[in-house]
Design a protein around this motif. Structure first.
Motif, short mmCIF file in Angstrom:
data_model
loop_
_atom_site.label_atom_id
_atom_site.label_comp_id
_atom_site.label_asym_id
_atom_site.label_seq_id
_atom_site.Cartn_x
_atom_site.Cartn_y
_atom_site.Cartn_z
N SER A 1 -14.79 60.49 74.16
CA SER A 1 -14.22 60.43 75.31
C SER A 1 -14.04 59.23 76.07
CB SER A 1 -14.37 61.56 76.21
OG SER A 1 -14.29 62.87 75.61
N ILE A 2 -14.29 58.05 75.33
CA ILE A 2 -14.23 56.53 76.12
C ILE A 2 -13.22 55.67 75.13
CG2 ILE A 2 -16.65 56.71 77.07
CD1 ILE A 2 -17.70 55.22 74.84
N SER A 3 -12.36 56.10 74.81
CA SER A 3 -11.40 55.39 73.84
C SER A 3 -10.53 54.63 74.61
CB SER A 3 -10.58 56.19 72.90
OG SER A 3 -9.85 57.15 73.58
N SER A 4 -10.28 55.11 75.99
CA SER A 4 -9.47 53.98 76.83
C SER A 4 -10.17 53.58 78.06
CB SER A 4 -8.33 54.68 77.14
OG SER A 4 -7.53 55.04 76.01
N PRO A 5 -11.35 52.57 78.15
CA PRO A 5 -11.88 52.41 78.94
C PRO A 5 -11.04 51.95 80.30
CG PRO A 5 -12.97 51.51 77.05
CD PRO A 5 -11.72 52.00 76.89
N GLU A 6 -10.03 50.97 80.08
CA GLU A 6 -9.41 50.48 81.42
C GLU A 6 -8.56 51.70 82.07
OE1 GLU A 6 -7.85 46.24 80.38
OE2 GLU A 6 -7.19 47.52 78.71
N VAL A 7 -8.22 52.70 81.34
CA VAL A 7 -7.70 54.12 81.89
C VAL A 7 -8.79 54.74 82.66
CG1 VAL A 7 -6.42 56.30 81.45
CG2 VAL A 7 -5.94 54.41 80.13
N LEU A 8 -9.94 54.98 82.27
CA LEU A 8 -10.94 55.59 83.02
C LEU A 8 -11.20 54.71 84.19
CD1 LEU A 8 -13.32 56.43 79.99
CD2 LEU A 8 -11.86 57.86 81.24
N PHE A 9 -11.34 53.35 84.01
CA PHE A 9 -11.77 52.49 85.30
C PHE A 9 -10.90 52.81 86.15
CE2 PHE A 9 -13.86 49.44 81.98
CZ PHE A 9 -14.77 50.19 82.22
N LYS A 10 -9.41 52.85 85.89
CA LYS A 10 -8.34 52.88 86.87
C LYS A 10 -8.50 54.19 87.75
CE LYS A 10 -5.03 49.22 85.45
NZ LYS A 10 -6.16 48.43 84.91
N GLN A 11 -8.61 55.24 86.52
CA GLN A 11 -8.47 56.66 87.40
C GLN A 11 -9.97 57.04 87.92
OE1 GLN A 11 -7.49 59.63 84.57
NE2 GLN A 11 -7.35 61.34 86.25
N LYS B 1 -15.64 43.63 73.81
CA LYS B 1 -15.25 43.35 72.41
C LYS B 1 -16.17 44.36 71.44
CE LYS B 1 -14.08 38.52 72.58
NZ LYS B 1 -14.79 37.14 72.16
N ALA B 2 -17.18 45.08 72.29
CA ALA B 2 -18.07 46.00 71.65
C ALA B 2 -17.27 47.19 71.16
CB ALA B 2 -19.19 46.40 72.68
N PHE B 3 -16.15 47.46 71.93
CA PHE B 3 -15.40 48.70 71.25
C PHE B 3 -14.56 48.40 70.21
CE2 PHE B 3 -16.55 49.27 75.77
CZ PHE B 3 -16.48 50.88 75.95
N ASP B 4 -14.34 47.21 69.70
CA ASP B 4 -13.75 46.81 68.59
C ASP B 4 -14.53 46.91 67.38
OD1 ASP B 4 -11.63 45.96 70.11
OD2 ASP B 4 -12.31 43.89 70.12
N LEU B 5 -15.94 47.31 67.46
CA LEU B 5 -16.77 47.49 66.63
C LEU B 5 -17.20 49.06 66.33
CD1 LEU B 5 -19.62 44.70 67.34
CD2 LEU B 5 -17.58 44.51 66.00
N VAL B 6 -16.39 49.79 67.02
CA VAL B 6 -16.70 51.40 67.01
C VAL B 6 -15.27 51.96 66.44
CG1 VAL B 6 -17.37 53.44 67.96
CG2 VAL B 6 -18.53 51.10 68.59
N THR B 7 -15.13 52.75 65.80
CA THR B 7 -14.08 53.41 65.13
C THR B 7 -13.37 54.03 66.41
OG1 THR B 7 -15.05 55.55 64.61
CG2 THR B 7 -15.04 53.93 62.97
N LYS B 8 -11.96 54.27 66.22
CA LYS B 8 -11.22 54.73 67.27
C LYS B 8 -11.49 56.27 67.03
CE LYS B 8 -6.41 55.84 68.36
NZ LYS B 8 -4.92 55.52 68.18
N GLU B 9 -11.82 56.87 66.12
CA GLU B 9 -12.08 58.12 65.86
C GLU B 9 -13.54 58.47 66.59
OE1 GLU B 9 -9.45 57.11 63.08
OE2 GLU B 9 -11.42 56.17 63.21
N ARG B 10 -14.37 57.65 66.69
CA ARG B 10 -15.88 57.96 67.19
C ARG B 10 -15.71 57.71 68.83
NH1 ARG B 10 -20.34 60.47 68.09
NH2 ARG B 10 -22.14 59.25 68.43
N LEU B 11 -14.68 56.68 69.24
CA LEU B 11 -14.58 56.50 70.72
C LEU B 11 -13.83 57.66 71.30
CD1 LEU B 11 -13.48 52.91 70.63
CD2 LEU B 11 -15.65 53.61 71.40
N GLU B 12 -12.94 58.24 70.53
CA GLU B 12 -12.07 59.44 71.04
C GLU B 12 -13.11 60.54 71.04
OE1 GLU B 12 -9.04 59.74 68.36
OE2 GLU B 12 -7.36 58.57 69.31
N GLU B 13 -14.02 60.77 70.14
CA GLU B 13 -15.02 61.82 70.02
C GLU B 13 -15.87 61.83 71.33
OE1 GLU B 13 -18.47 63.60 67.06
OE2 GLU B 13 -17.82 61.35 66.97
#
Length: 373
Positions: free
Chosen positions: A337-347, A323-335
């Protein structure tokens, strides 16, 4: 760095956890011997939190501060094995902050106790990939609660490398002869050797056979003359990339934050061979002298989404609460490079403990490569 400067930076919180061991050694200060400045007196619930430098900020557990009138007592360590030895010698904090590759050894030392996660309101919101890490569980109980996570990957100048690495990200850039003299690699087994093993396609980089070690040796021998340096201080990476002295290097998330603040055109890779992922979190001491409920309150406060927002936005590291990721803008997460934690965890390839006899082989091989043997 002399002892006075070391103490000042610890007090100010301007030294990173990975700099602590090196700075202490250079200053002739025994690791673990420097506590942070004493926290103000509180009405109750006083506990001691044994952690890395840089995590002593009230923003990481604001609900605890609000309830108890101040922060816990903070005690820092520079390296987890030394922290374990200090606790074995009798030091008793209430909560400690190791990473997953140390959890088994800490638990087996008999100093820790299981954590009752039903007392943590935010525990259900932890990413499932982190809750299910096998090392966190033993004997049907939970011994480790994830809190922060991050990556080890390639940070590169988007304006100075071939377009192929913008289209297909790969650890291969650190072995590319076109960038001879302009590459950097972390001067550690867990950096240089593991990366070379990933690039070589080794099945398990943390438990290589003798034949696989020799394959990796050949790759690293070819890489060595291409490197500008093996680094031990991430500021060298940041300065090198900022100036263009290097075009790509092994790096951590925090360097992404630092360089983008400077306006340097960099990107953090999610390599096709797999991104390396570390996870750190909480363990509880069996004989911790503080109030147990206060210890649970502290952990729960740190697990709150608001605490996670601060960690993500200020440090560039991931938080265990989704839920912490919902409090950070998508643009900031992309900046970051952690905008898709589940993808990062799987890869992602989670750092694993390396059996001591195998680690010794890695160390011997790595030292021979660096020496040109």
């Amino acid at each position: 760095m002399d002892k006075l400067e070391l103490r000042e930076r610890l007090a100010e919180g301007t030294i990173t956890r990975r700099e602590v061991s090196r700075a202490m050694a250079a200053a002739g200060v025994a690791a673990l011997s420097i506590p942070l400045l004493a926290a103000p007196a509180r009405a109750g619930g006083e506990i001691t939190y044994f952690t890395w430098a840089g995590y002593e900020l009230p923003d990481f557990a604001q609900a605890y501060v609000d309830k108890y009138g101040g922060t816990p007592n903070y005690s820092i360590f520079g390296e987890e094995e030394e922290a374990l030895q200090k606790m074995r010698a009798g030091y008793r904090p209430d909560i400690a902050h190791p990473c997953t590759y140390s959890v088994g050894r800490w638990r087996d030392a008999g100093l820790m106790k299981p954590i009752d996660v039903t007392r943590l309101a935010n525990y259900p919101d932890i990413w499932d990939d982190l809750k299910s890490i096998s090392i966190a569980h033993a004997d049907g109980q939970v011994w480790f609660v994830p809190w922060d996570w991050g990556n080890s990957s390639v940070l590169f100048r988007t304006d100075l490398v071939d377009a192929q690495y913008l289209e297909e990200e790969s650890w291969g850039i650190l072995f590319d002869e076109r960038y001879a003299g302009r590459l950097g690699v972390y001067d550690a087994v867990d950096g240089a050797v593991i990366v070379a093993a990933l690039y070589a396609g080794v099945a398990d980089p943390f438990a290589m056979t003798d034949a696989e070690i020799e394959t990796v040796r050949e790759i690293m021998n070819k890489q060595r003359p291409l490197l500008r340096f093996y680094w031990t201080d991430q500021t060298a990476v940041e300065q090198g990339l900022a100036s263009g002295e290097i075009v790509a290097s092994y790096a951590w998330n925090a360097s992404v934050v630092a360089l983008k603040k400077q306006g340097v055109p960099v990107k953090y890779m999610n390599p096709k061979e797999g991104i390396l992922t570390w996870v750190c979190g909480y363990m509880m001491l069996k004989e911790g002298p503080g109030d147990e409920q206060a210890a649970y309150d502290f952990m729960d406060a740190a697990l709150a989404p608001e605490s996670g927002r601060y960690l993500i936005d200020e440090y560039g590291y991931g938080h265990s609460n989704r839920k912490a990721f919902d409090l950070v803008t998508k643009e900031r997460l992309e900046e970051l490079s952690i905008s898709s934690p589940e993808v990062l965890f799987k890869q992602g390839i989670f750092f694993q403990p390396i059996e001591p006899s195998i680690r010794e082989k890695y160390i011997e091989m790595f030292e021979e490569v660096k020496a040109g043997a």
